[in-house]
Structure formats: structure tokens, C-alpha cells
Design a protein around this motif. Structure first.
Motif, mmCIF file in Angstrom:
data_model
loop_
_atom_site.group_PDB
_atom_site.id
_atom_site.type_symbol
_atom_site.label_atom_id
_atom_site.label_comp_id
_atom_site.label_asym_id
_atom_site.label_seq_id
_atom_site.Cartn_x
_atom_site.Cartn_y
_atom_site.Cartn_z
ATOM 1 N N HIS B 238 0.820 -1.222 0.000
ATOM 2 C CA HIS B 238 0.000 0.000 0.000
ATOM 3 C C HIS B 238 0.843 1.256 0.000
ATOM 4 C CE1 HIS B 238 -4.459 -0.779 0.601
ATOM 5 N NE2 HIS B 238 -3.948 -1.968 0.365
ATOM 6 N N PHE B 239 1.368 1.634 -1.167
ATOM 7 C CA PHE B 239 2.306 2.745 -1.241
ATOM 8 C C PHE B 239 1.629 4.109 -1.324
ATOM 9 C CE2 PHE B 239 4.928 -0.688 -1.662
ATOM 10 C CZ PHE B 239 4.682 -1.416 -2.811
ATOM 11 N N CYS B 240 0.328 4.153 -1.500
ATOM 12 C CA CYS B 240 -0.358 5.444 -1.645
ATOM 13 C C CYS B 240 -1.583 5.599 -0.743
ATOM 14 C CB CYS B 240 -0.832 5.649 -3.077
ATOM 15 S SG CYS B 240 0.499 5.967 -4.222
ATOM 16 N N GLN B 241 -2.321 4.536 -0.589
ATOM 17 C CA GLN B 241 -3.560 4.688 0.178
ATOM 18 C C GLN B 241 -3.510 3.807 1.410
ATOM 19 O OE1 GLN B 241 -3.281 2.749 -2.666
ATOM 20 N NE2 GLN B 241 -5.276 1.914 -3.197
ATOM 21 N N ALA B 242 -4.327 4.196 2.383
ATOM 22 C CA ALA B 242 -4.345 3.467 3.640
ATOM 23 C C ALA B 242 -5.127 2.162 3.481
ATOM 24 C CB ALA B 242 -5.004 4.327 4.709
ATOM 25 N N PRO B 243 -4.600 1.060 4.016
ATOM 26 C CA PRO B 243 -5.413 -0.158 4.023
ATOM 27 C C PRO B 243 -6.680 0.095 4.842
ATOM 28 C CG PRO B 243 -3.143 -0.615 4.687
ATOM 29 C CD PRO B 243 -3.288 0.858 4.626
ATOM 30 N N LYS B 244 -7.756 -0.531 4.449
ATOM 31 C CA LYS B 244 -9.008 -0.290 5.172
ATOM 32 C C LYS B 244 -8.883 -0.786 6.610
ATOM 33 C CE LYS B 244 -11.987 -0.218 1.133
ATOM 34 N NZ LYS B 244 -11.805 1.227 0.967
ATOM 35 N N PRO B 245 -9.364 -0.012 7.561
ATOM 36 C CA PRO B 245 -9.246 -0.395 8.975
ATOM 37 C C PRO B 245 -9.846 -1.770 9.259
ATOM 38 C CG PRO B 245 -9.905 1.893 8.788
ATOM 39 C CD PRO B 245 -9.923 1.344 7.411
ATOM 40 N N GLU B 246 -10.908 -2.133 8.550
ATOM 41 C CA GLU B 246 -11.513 -3.442 8.838
ATOM 42 C C GLU B 246 -10.570 -4.597 8.493
ATOM 43 O OE1 GLU B 246 -12.979 -0.923 7.186
ATOM 44 O OE2 GLU B 246 -13.934 -1.598 5.329
ATOM 45 N N ILE B 247 -9.701 -4.380 7.505
ATOM 46 C CA ILE B 247 -8.721 -5.434 7.189
ATOM 47 C C ILE B 247 -7.709 -5.540 8.323
ATOM 48 C CG2 ILE B 247 -6.794 -6.015 5.688
ATOM 49 C CD1 ILE B 247 -8.308 -5.592 3.454
ATOM 50 N N LEU B 248 -7.284 -4.403 8.828
ATOM 51 C CA LEU B 248 -6.320 -4.416 9.929
ATOM 52 C C LEU B 248 -6.933 -5.093 11.153
ATOM 53 C CD1 LEU B 248 -4.959 -0.767 9.511
ATOM 54 C CD2 LEU B 248 -4.014 -2.877 8.568
ATOM 55 N N ASP B 249 -8.180 -4.731 11.461
ATOM 56 C CA ASP B 249 -8.873 -5.355 12.604
ATOM 57 C C ASP B 249 -8.998 -6.856 12.392
ATOM 58 O OD1 ASP B 249 -11.255 -2.669 13.355
ATOM 59 O OD2 ASP B 249 -9.192 -3.044 14.027
ATOM 60 N N MET B 250 -9.325 -7.227 11.170
ATOM 61 C CA MET B 250 -9.520 -8.655 10.874
ATOM 62 C C MET B 250 -8.228 -9.432 11.102
ATOM 63 S SD MET B 250 -8.712 -11.057 8.326
ATOM 64 C CE MET B 250 -8.543 -10.190 6.746
ATOM 65 N N ILE B 251 -7.117 -8.887 10.634
ATOM 66 C CA ILE B 251 -5.825 -9.573 10.777
ATOM 67 C C ILE B 251 -5.504 -9.751 12.257
ATOM 68 C CG2 ILE B 251 -3.330 -9.276 10.478
ATOM 69 C CD1 ILE B 251 -3.988 -7.986 7.726
ATOM 70 N N GLU B 252 -5.654 -8.699 13.019
ATOM 71 C CA GLU B 252 -5.337 -8.809 14.452
ATOM 72 C C GLU B 252 -6.370 -9.657 15.174
ATOM 73 O OE1 GLU B 252 -4.719 -4.611 15.281
ATOM 74 O OE2 GLU B 252 -2.560 -4.974 15.406
ATOM 75 N N GLY B 253 -7.596 -9.601 14.705
ATOM 76 C CA GLY B 253 -8.649 -10.413 15.318
ATOM 77 C C GLY B 253 -8.425 -11.905 15.149
ATOM 78 N N CYS B 254 -7.604 -12.274 14.168
ATOM 79 C CA CYS B 254 -7.316 -13.697 13.955
ATOM 80 C C CYS B 254 -6.222 -14.196 14.890
ATOM 81 C CB CYS B 254 -6.889 -13.940 12.502
ATOM 82 S SG CYS B 254 -8.226 -13.719 11.314
ATOM 83 N N GLY B 255 -5.746 -13.316 15.750
ATOM 84 C CA GLY B 255 -4.773 -13.765 16.739
ATOM 85 C C GLY B 255 -3.352 -13.296 16.479
ATOM 86 N N ALA B 256 -3.224 -12.048 16.017
ATOM 87 C CA ALA B 256 -1.877 -11.539 15.774
ATOM 88 C C ALA B 256 -1.781 -10.110 16.283
ATOM 89 C CB ALA B 256 -1.578 -11.570 14.279
ATOM 90 N N ILE B 257 -0.556 -9.660 16.482
ATOM 91 C CA ILE B 257 -0.345 -8.228 16.657
ATOM 92 C C ILE B 257 0.591 -7.772 15.549
ATOM 93 C CG2 ILE B 257 -0.778 -7.953 19.123
ATOM 94 C CD1 ILE B 257 2.275 -8.173 19.540
ATOM 95 N N VAL B 258 0.320 -6.597 15.044
ATOM 96 C CA VAL B 258 1.183 -6.027 14.022
ATOM 97 C C VAL B 258 2.319 -5.331 14.751
ATOM 98 C CG1 VAL B 258 1.352 -4.387 12.126
ATOM 99 C CG2 VAL B 258 -0.711 -5.783 12.379
ATOM 100 N N VAL B 259 3.522 -5.819 14.539
ATOM 101 C CA VAL B 259 4.681 -5.265 15.259
ATOM 102 C C VAL B 259 5.515 -4.345 14.366
ATOM 103 C CG1 VAL B 259 4.815 -7.109 16.924
ATOM 104 C CG2 VAL B 259 6.039 -7.333 14.750
ATOM 105 N N GLY B 260 5.206 -4.301 13.097
ATOM 106 C CA GLY B 260 5.942 -3.419 12.194
ATOM 107 C C GLY B 260 5.248 -3.383 10.852
ATOM 108 N N ASP B 261 5.603 -2.383 10.068
ATOM 109 C CA ASP B 261 5.047 -2.286 8.717
ATOM 110 C C ASP B 261 5.953 -1.428 7.871
ATOM 111 O OD1 ASP B 261 4.158 0.617 8.435
ATOM 112 O OD2 ASP B 261 2.954 0.073 10.192
ATOM 113 N N ASP B 262 5.733 -1.504 6.546
ATOM 114 C CA ASP B 262 6.352 -0.533 5.653
ATOM 115 C C ASP B 262 5.278 -0.002 4.722
ATOM 116 O OD1 ASP B 262 6.626 -3.279 4.618
ATOM 117 O OD2 ASP B 262 7.437 -2.341 2.838
#
Lengths: 445, 392
Positions: B238-262
Motif C-alpha cells: 500500500h504505497f499510496c492509500q491506507a489499508p481499510k481499517p476493517e482489514i487491519l482489525d480482521m488480521i489482528e482479530g485472527c490472533g496476531a499483533i502487528v509489530v511493524g510495517d512498511d
């Protein structure tokens, strides 16, 4: 309307363009023999830097031309499959995907990478015959894809191939003095590109280990300039009614002006083309059987469908007389070239590739062509994976309709991926446009 | 307090144009929009205007499809749609220099859709390791500065630019501090919250944003670290637009924490500071080059840095268990480079998953199944490792 193979052709193609077939075949044979003959090979995309390479006795491979050749021969499948196995997606520029597929195939046959599921190519697989590069030069106007494609090619070869980038900026044309071939932006950008071409020559010298043969470049550019003048002269004659040749004749003539060896044979070729066109004008012979409509073709060519489209429009009695891809490209300003000192003129021709002006100037140029050739309608090829061409197409259609009152229609297709072409959409939309033209004529009468 | 701060960031991030309107009414100043990815907002800030990076809207695209085809990335279509609907009328000008073919198409369409809004462009060199890269980058920023001065009818002085650089650097440093704390388990911010922090920085007056960040960082630094047993994930793309918040919630909701990104709406935006000493235009050109060396972007070409190598290093530093690649549909630069990332991660036996995202609605449940499966695979592979390796 479906085109039955058994019916006589409605397209009256120029006979002189058959010479192009032999010239093209001879050129590709030269490319395929390059390694055997101990020649250095350069891969490049976009701008026609090939005279620089030819002068230095380097065998040049234009990525788009190779992909177009595969598509025109309906042999693009294995290369595209190889690219997809590697991970390149279908929505990527299909020129790039096809060419990268050739690179992937090349790597596999040299056992330099993990094998995929495609299997070893046979002699009929032209994609596998493309010789690997000894150098890569990227000189791509407007489209960021070109530069990224070359970078990925470099990485596919393990970054072992030297690569040189010529950056060719987009002409935004917002300054007050901006115009076609004039203004501060034009002057400064021309010089910026020319300086990089001089550096590119130094890169070539490093690769060959020899001083650059400028005299040979001058000789080749003199041929290119003359060939271009003849081509433009022939194109201009298509303002005649009926038009003696069509857009598809000019498409077939792209290779001789764009990427074939620039010897005297290209002057001979375009002399023959010009003479045949002049003869047709004299005798009132048209490029199609019956010219009832004159059309502008916007967009890049659909290389899987060149003959198919030529025949289709001819059967609709529609002469596609002019197009952005053919008439606003390929050394279309030969007067800029000073054969004695060609670099600046070459840089300027690279800057005026058919997409490299922003819409204010681009649209003016297209409107002028529509008026010059007295077109009734515009067919727009919305090429799925070539966004460089599709970018301004809605703006172009809007201008054509509002400013010139001409009908427009769009059809989906692609440069070299046949799966994106929708024949029935083209049929119904073109038929609708032609009906609308007929109605306007009735009302006007 | 931190809840209030995060809520403020969320409001601005979700309604950026409303913030711009409110700021204009409050200050009487001008708002200058820019496109991603590398336009230096410091120039606009030094001129006394509000620099605002144009954001993808949550709305479905309607009239915009009469200007750009549906096979363009969500950011360009949304931007054109917003322009065509008049939503961008709050912007007094738009400036950019980035070279992405779809962005250029969007710019042309925006220029036509907003004939009374000055759109200023000068192409930044995207080939990053040529001998002339620095010179051309500096020249591009000088041209943009000149056009901005012409638009505003006044000069921009170097002292003001130095000041703005310092302000932006402080803002970036504070966000990087939050990133470090999150990686170390000291800042329990979700991926969505981190996006609000960064995205609001792209929109808000920097001084306002920094003041809130200072408070947030101070509060986070007083918190007791939390130990999480969730899988650690790095998000990329995602070099220009923000990923949709629901995708971020979904990923973490599956049992993960996001510890870094680019992500651009993430570490990419704040990775690099501008040198505060010396000539500020030199500093901006060097910043432009250093950004790509630090966090390589496939929208640039730079043969001497490898994005795939960067990602593997990032995974090691963050002790991430897996990489999730978020690829915006139709993003050509990402489509080009992704096979290199895929090959590098397979070769190094590091788990990764590709998710193609869309501007339009996505089948989140189907994506959730894939993410859950991905996490199960990671856990099984970890469990199958010899005990001494599990401890490392």
C-alpha cells in the motif's frame, strides 16, 4: 458481425507493406544469431534508442517489439504462462509480462533458477530463443511501468547485467509559454534528456571497450530522418477521399520506422509505400473496398488482432484513417533531427512519444488530426493493461464529442493479452456509432 | 487522555477534508493538497499554508468512472471521483512530483475536473542511483518551490524552511518512538490506531499533531509493558492509500499483533528525517534519496538496494513470525516487485501471505479464512521446530 475466413478480404492492404514482413523476419533472425556471432545484446524498452546501439554494432532487442511479434504470431502463450508461474499478475502491462516471461524462460533453459512447471522449451518456442542481454538500457517516456520493467529484468538476471537509466520527464505544460515543441519546459527538458543520452553513449563505450562511432550514428539517423519524412508524406496523402491506406497499414509499418536496422532499406521501404499511396490517390483507390465512414483510432494496438480488426472495420465500410499510436509517434518530427548532430533531435523525438504530453497539448494534437483527416467518428481501444494510453481517453472522447461533434465509442482489449478482448462488445458499439453517424448525416441533409 | 487523543486522530483520519475546512475557517489560511508519495510538505508549511496529503475516500466511486477506467488502483479512482464530485474544492492548489503512470492519469483528470484549482507538477527522478539523481531531485524541488511562490505571490525563505523541517522532523521522531514502543510491547496500539496516528499527521497542522503526540508518548512511556502471546506480524504494501481499517482489525482479530510495517500510512511516511543543517533544498533532495535507501519502494528503481532484503531484515529486527503483503489491486509497481519478495521469502523459509485489497468492498470472511489458516500454519511450523530452536 463475424468475419468469415472464407470471404474475400474487404481490407485493401498496401502491397508494399509486405516488404515489412521480410525485413522483420531478417531482423529477428539477426537477433537469434547474435550470441553465435559473438555480438553484445542490449535489451531496451520504450524510446527508439536502437540507432545508438546499431551504430556500435550491438544487437538490440526492443521488449515491446518482441512481445508484439509473439502476439501477432499468436505465440505469446508460453511466455505469459512462464511469467505467471513466476508470480507476475495478469493486470500487469502485458508487454512487460510477455517479455519478462521470455526472461524467465531464458533463465530456466540456462538452469540458473528453480525449475517451474512449464518444462523445457522446444525449437518452436520463440519466447525461449530470445538471447539474454549483456546490458539493459531503460529510456521510457511517461510510463513508470517501463522503468520498473527494466529494473525487474535486471533482478531476474540476478542484477549481473549492467543497467543504464535515461529519465524522460512528462511534459505537464502548465507554464504560460508552454506549447507543442516550444516553451521553457520544452527547451530545458530537451537538454536534460540529451545530456543523459550523451552519458548513455559513455555507458555503451564502457560495454564495447571502443570509442563510440558517431559517424555511423549520423549515417543511420540520416536514413531514419528520410524514412520518417517519406512515411509522413504518405500518411498526409490519406487526407484524400477515399483514403488510400489505413491505420492498419501504418501499424504494419511501425517496425521499419521504429526498431529495424536503420540502413538504406528503410528508406527504400517507405519510398515504395509513399509511391504506392501516391499511385492510389491518383487512381482513386481506397484502403478499403468502400469508404463510407472515416475514423480516428485512439489507443495502442491490439497485437493479437491486427488483421482481425483491419478486416472488421473494412467490412463496416469504415476507413480507420488516422490514429494516435501511428501518427503521433515513431520519429514523427524528423525536422527536429540534425543528422550531423542528432542527439538533441533524438531526445526531442523521445519526449514527444504519443503519451508524453499532458492533456492540454495532447488533446489539441488529436483534435487537429481529426480535423485534418475529416473523421466522422473515433474508436477508442481501452487497453486493459496499458494505462499509459488509457489515461486520457475519457478526456479525449469528451473533447471529440463537444468540440468537434464527432461520435466516439470504446472497446476493451489489450496490447498482447487476448483474454481481455471482447469481440461482441466491439461489434455492438461500433455498429451503434456508425448508426449514429448515419442519423446525423440524415439530419444534416 | 490517550483515548481522547486517539479519538481526535481517528476523527481527522476518517474525515480529512472536514478537518481542512475547519482549519481554513479557523485560521483563514490556504490548504495545499498533495499526492503521495514523496512531495515534501515542509515546502508548503514554510509558506504558511497547510500541506495535506489527499486521501482515498470511503465512498463508492461513481462519477469518477467517467474520467478513469475501473482497472485503475483505488487511490487514483477515488481521487478523481472526489475531484469530480467537488469534494476537493477545499484545496487551494494541488502539488506533486511523483512518477506513477496511474497517478499521472489521475492528475490530468483532476486538472480537468477542477479547472479553477492550480495543479502543480514537476516530475521527480525515479531512478535513484544515477550520478544526476541528487541534482535532478534538487532541481525538481526548486521548481516546485518556485511554482508555489508564484501561486502564493510571495517568496519562501530558507529560514522558514529550516523551521518547518525541524517541525516535521520532531513529528516523525515522535511517531517513530511509538513504533519502537509498539515493537517492544510497550505501546498497546492496534494496527488501526497506528494508522490513525500516521494518517492524521498527513492531514493535520503539524504543530497541533505534535502537541498531541507529545502527550500520547509521555503517557505510553509510563505504561507497564504488556506481554502478548499473539503471533507477531509485519504488514507490507500500500504505497499510496491506507489499508481499510476493517482489514487491519480482521488480521489482528485472527490472533496476531502487528509489530511493524512498511506501509505508506505507516513507517514509510515517517522513516526518514531531513537534515536540519546546511542548505535546506540540498537537505530535501538528500531526504528524498535517503527515504528510498532506508525503506525501498518499488515505485522507484534503485539497483543497489533490495526491498526483499529490507523486508527480511525488518522481520528479524521486529522478531515477526510472518509477513502479510497487502497489495492494492491494480498497483503495478507492487505487481512488478512482488515475485522477488515471494522468491526471497520462500528461499529463506519465512512465512508470508499475499492479500489483494480493493477500494470497493471485499469478501472479508474469505480473507479471514486465509489469514486464520496462515496463522495456523505458522504455529504448526513453530511447534514442529526442535526445542532448542523454539527457544531462540
Amino acid at each position: 458481425m463475424n468475419v468469415a475466413a472464407s470471404m474475400p478480404s474487404a481490407a485493401n492492404k498496401l502491397k508494399s507493406t509486405r516488404m515489412a514482413g521480410k525485413l522483420v523476419n531478417d531482423y529477428w533472425e539477426m537477433v537469434w544469431r547474435a550470441k553465435e556471432e559473438g555480438k553484445l545484446v542490449c535489451w531496451y524498452e520504450g524510446s527508439a534508442i536502437n540507432p545508438f546501439l546499431e551504430a556500435a554494432d550491438i544487437v538490440w532487442v526492443h521488449g515491446e517489439a518482441y512481445s508484439a511479434m509473439l502476439a501477432a504470431r499468436h505465440l505469446e502463450g508460453p511466455a505469459q504462462a512462464a511469467a505467471e508461474e513466476r508470480g507476475y499478475m495478469k493486470e500487469l502491462c502485458s508487454y512487460a509480462r510477455t517479455h519478462l516471461g521470455c526472461a524467465v524462460t531464458n533463465q530456466r533453459t540456462r538452469n540458473d533458477t528453480d525449475t517451474g512447471v512449464t518444462g523445457a522449451p522446444d525449437d518452436a518456442d520463440i519466447a525461449a530463443r530470445l538471447p539474454e542481454p549483456d546490458m539493459i538500457i531503460s529510456a521510457y517516456a511517461y510510463c513508470s511501468t517501463g522503468q520498473q520493467w527494466d529494473e525487474m529484468t535486471s533482478r531476474l538476471f540476478g542484477k549481473k547485467i549492467p543497467i543504464f537509466n535515461v529519465s524522460i520527464p512528462w511534459m505537464w505544460a502548465s507554464k504560460k509559454d508552454a506549447g507543442y515543441l516550444r516553451g521553457q519546459e520544452w527547451d530545458e527538458t530537451s537538454r536534460y534528456v540529451a545530456r543523459q543520452l550523451d552519458d548513455m553513449v559513455k555507458f555503451i563505450e564502457e560495454r564495447t571497450g571502443k570509442p563510440y562511432p558517431w559517424d555511423r550514428l549520423r549515417e543511420l539517423m540520416a536514413n531514419v530522418k528520410r524514412a520518417s519524412e517519406l512515411r509522413l508524406e504518405a500518411m498526409d496523402m490519406c487526407t484524400a477521399h477515399p483514403a488510400p491506406a489505413t491505420f492498419f497499414d501504418w501499424v504494419v509499418s511501425i517496425a521499419p520506422i521504429n526498431n529495424l536496422p536503420a540502413g538504406p532499406q528503410i528508406v527504400d521501404y517507405f519510398t515504395a509505400v509513399r509511391d504506392e499511396v501516391a499511385d492510389r490517390v491518383k487512381n482513386g483507390v481506397g484502403g478499403i473496398g468502400r469508404e463510407k465512414y472515416r475514423l480516428f483510432f485512439d489507443g495502442i494496438m491490439n497485437w493479437n488482432k491486427v488483421g482481425w480488426l483491419a478486416e472488421k472495420f473494412a467490412r463496416y465500410d469504415a476507413a480507420v484513417v488516422v490514429g494516435r499510436y501511428t501518427h503521433m509517434a515513431f520519429w514523427q518530427e524528423p525536422d527536429l533531427i540534425d543528422a550531423r548532430d542528432p542527439v538533441l533531435g533524438m531526445a526531442q523525438n523521445f519526449l514527444i512519444c504519443p503519451n508524453n504530453h499532458a492533456s492540454p497539448i495532447l488533446i489539441e494534437l488529436i483534435m487537429d488530426l481529426c480535423k485534418k483527416y475529416e473523421v466522422d467518428g473515433m474508436v477508442i481501444h481501452a487497453s486493459r493493461t496499458c494505462r499509459a494510453f488509457t489515461n486520457p481517453q475519457f478526456l479525449i472522447a469528451d473533447s471529440a464529442s463537444k468540440r468537434l461533434g464527432i461520435q466516439t465509442t470504446m472497446f476493451e482489449g489489450d496490447v498482447t493479452d487476448e483474454s481481455f478482448y471482447k469481440d461482441e462488445l466491439l461489434n455492438s458499439r461500433v455498429e451503434a456509432m456508425l448508426e449514429a453517424i448515419d442519423q446525423r448525416r440524415l439530419v444534416a441533409a | 487522555m490517550s483515548d481522547e487523543i486517539m479519538d481526535r486522530f481517528r476523527q481527522v483520519a476518517t474525515h480529512p477534508l472536514a478537518y481542512a475546512q475547519e482549519w481554513k475557517a479557523r485560521t483563514g489560511g490556504l490548504v495545499i493538497g498533495s499526492f503521495p508519495m514523496n512531495f515534501p510538505g515542509e515546502l508548503v508549511h514554510a509558506a504558511g499554508a497547510l500541506p495535506m496529503i489527499i486521501q482515498e475516500s470511503e465512498e463508492q466511486i461513481t462519477v469518477g468512472h467517467g474520467l478513469l477506467f475501473p482497472f485503475y488502483c483505488g487511490f487514483t479512482r477515488s481521487t478523481v471521483d472526489q475531484a469530480a464530485k467537488g469534494d476537493l474544492a477545499v484545496l487551494d492548489a494541488i502539488m506533486f512530483g511523483d512518477h506513477c503512470v496511474q497517478l499521472l492519469g489521475a492528475a490530468d483528470a483532476v486538472r480537468v475536473a477542477l479547472p479553477d484549482t492550480r495543479v502543480i507538477f514537476f516530475q521527480l527522478i525515479s531512478s535513484m542511483c544515477d550520478p544526476w539523481t541528487f541534482g535532478r531531485a534538487r532541481e525538481s524541488f526548486m521548481e516546485l518551490r518556485g511554482e508555489l511562490e508564484d501561486f502564493l505571490g510571495r517568496s519562501l525563505d530558507d529560514a522558514a524552511l529550516h523551521g518547518s523541517i525541524a517541525v516535521f522532523n520532531r513529528n516523525r521522531q515522535l511517531i517513530r518512538r511509538i513504533y519502537d514502543m509498539r515493537t517492544a510491547g510497550l505501546a498497546p496500539l492496534s494496527a488501526k490506531q497506528m494508522q490513525y496516528v500516521v494518517k492524521s499527521s498527513m492531514v493535520m497542522d503539524k504543530a497541533e499533531h505534535t502537541a498531541l503526540l507529545e502527550l500520547l508518548v509521555a503517557e505510553l512511556e509510563e505504561r507497564v509493558p504488556t506481554v502478548s502471546r499473539a503471533l507477531r506480524v509485519h504488514l507490507s504494501g500500500h504505497f499510496c492509500q491506507a489499508p481499510k481499517p476493517e482489514i487491519l482489525d480482521m488480521i489482528e482479530g485472527c490472533g496476531a499483533i502487528v509489530v511493524g510495517d512498511d506501509l505508506y500510512h505507516g513507517f514509510r511516511y515517517i522513516s526518514t528525517d531531513v537534515d536540519e543543517a546546511g542548505d535546506p533544498m540540498d537537505a530535501l533532495a538528500k531526504w528524498y534519496m535517503a527515504r528510498n535507501t532506508g525503506v525501498p519502494c518499488p515505485t522507484r528503481v534503485q539497483n543497489d538496494v533490495d526491498w526483499d532484503g529490507y523486508l527480511l531484515d525488518a522481520m528479524r529486527k521486529e522478531k515477526a513470525d510472518g509477513l502479510i503483503v497487502l497489495m492494492a489491486k491494480f498497483c503495478e509497481p507492487h505487481m512488478y516487485y512482488y515475485p522477488e519478495v515471494k522468491q526471497a521469502f520462500e528461499k529463506n523459509d519465512v512465512p508470508h501471505l499475499l492479500i489483494e485489497t480493493e477500494h470497493e468492498s471485499m469478501a472479508l470472511e474469505a480473507l479471514k479464512t486465509r489469514v486464520e489458516t496462515f496463522f495456523e500454519i505458522i504455529k504448526r511450523r513453530q511447534a514442529a521446530r526442535p526445542l532448542e530452536l523454539q527457544a531462540s
